[in-house]
Design a protein around this motif. Sequence first.
Motif, PDB file in Angstrom:
ATOM      1  N   ARG A   7     -43.341 -10.806 -14.019  1.00 50.41           N
ATOM      2  CA  ARG A   7     -42.643 -10.782 -12.735  1.00 50.41           C
ATOM      3  C   ARG A   7     -41.610 -11.896 -12.757  1.00 50.41           C
ATOM      4  O   ARG A   7     -41.923 -13.036 -13.086  1.00 50.41           O
ATOM      5  N   ASN A   9     -38.688 -13.304 -10.033  1.00 52.30           N
ATOM      6  CA  ASN A   9     -38.319 -13.108  -8.642  1.00 52.30           C
ATOM      7  C   ASN A   9     -37.007 -13.761  -8.236  1.00 52.30           C
ATOM      8  O   ASN A   9     -36.365 -13.299  -7.316  1.00 52.30           O
ATOM      9  N   THR A  10     -36.642 -14.841  -8.882  1.00 50.63           N
ATOM     10  CA  THR A  10     -35.461 -15.592  -8.461  1.00 50.63           C
ATOM     11  C   THR A  10     -34.411 -15.597  -9.563  1.00 50.63           C
ATOM     12  O   THR A  10     -34.689 -15.256 -10.711  1.00 50.63           O
ATOM     13  N   SER A  32     -37.800  -1.442 -16.815  1.00 50.27           N
ATOM     14  CA  SER A  32     -38.232  -1.193 -15.446  1.00 50.27           C
ATOM     15  C   SER A  32     -38.073   0.301 -15.214  1.00 50.27           C
ATOM     16  O   SER A  32     -36.957   0.828 -15.267  1.00 50.27           O
ATOM     17  N   ASP A  49     -34.642  -3.576 -11.169  1.00 51.06           N
ATOM     18  CA  ASP A  49     -35.400  -3.674  -9.924  1.00 51.06           C
ATOM     19  C   ASP A  49     -36.554  -4.654 -10.139  1.00 51.06           C
ATOM     20  O   ASP A  49     -37.495  -4.369 -10.868  1.00 51.06           O
ATOM     21  N   LYS A  50     -36.469  -5.811  -9.511  1.00 50.03           N
ATOM     22  CA  LYS A  50     -37.474  -6.841  -9.702  1.00 50.03           C
ATOM     23  C   LYS A  50     -38.579  -6.818  -8.643  1.00 50.03           C
ATOM     24  O   LYS A  50     -39.399  -7.715  -8.584  1.00 50.03           O
ATOM     25  N   SER A  51     -38.607  -5.774  -7.821  1.00 41.72           N
ATOM     26  CA  SER A  51     -39.656  -5.669  -6.813  1.00 41.72           C
ATOM     27  C   SER A  51     -40.982  -5.217  -7.429  1.00 41.72           C
ATOM     28  O   SER A  51     -42.030  -5.334  -6.809  1.00 41.72           O
ATOM     29  N   LYS A  52     -40.919  -4.706  -8.653  1.00 39.12           N
ATOM     30  CA  LYS A  52     -42.107  -4.265  -9.380  1.00 39.12           C
ATOM     31  C   LYS A  52     -42.190  -5.050 -10.688  1.00 39.12           C
ATOM     32  O   LYS A  52     -41.198  -5.609 -11.147  1.00 39.12           O
ATOM     33  N   ASN A  78     -47.670 -11.164 -15.548  1.00 36.01           N
ATOM     34  CA  ASN A  78     -48.322 -10.548 -14.394  1.00 36.01           C
ATOM     35  C   ASN A  78     -49.782 -10.295 -14.729  1.00 36.01           C
ATOM     36  O   ASN A  78     -50.108  -9.428 -15.524  1.00 36.01           O
TER      37      ASN A  78
END
Length: 79
Positions: A7, A9-10, A32, A49-52, A78
Motif C-alpha cells: 500500500r 498512500n502519499t 493494479s 489507483d492507490k485506493s486498493k 500489506n
Amino acid sequence: MKSVEIRINTINDIRNFVDLASNCCFDVDLASARYTVNGKSIMGVASLDKSKPLTVLIHCDDEAQCADFLAQLKPYINE
C-alpha cells in the motif's frame, strides 16, 4: 519472479518506492487490477489507483538481492 502486495498512500510513499525500485539492477513492475507499470517510473506509479493494494512484481534471479529489496519494502507491505 516474486510478487508482494503493498500500500502506498502519499506522494512521499510514491517517491520512496520509485527511489527503492530505481536502485535495483533488476526489473520491478507495479500492478493494479489490469494495469501494470514500470515501478521505476514516478509517472507510471502515480497513475495507478492507490485506493486498493498494489502488487509488486520483482523480476530477479539473485535471491540475496530480492530479499534485500523485500526488506526495504517492509514498511509498505500489506499484511
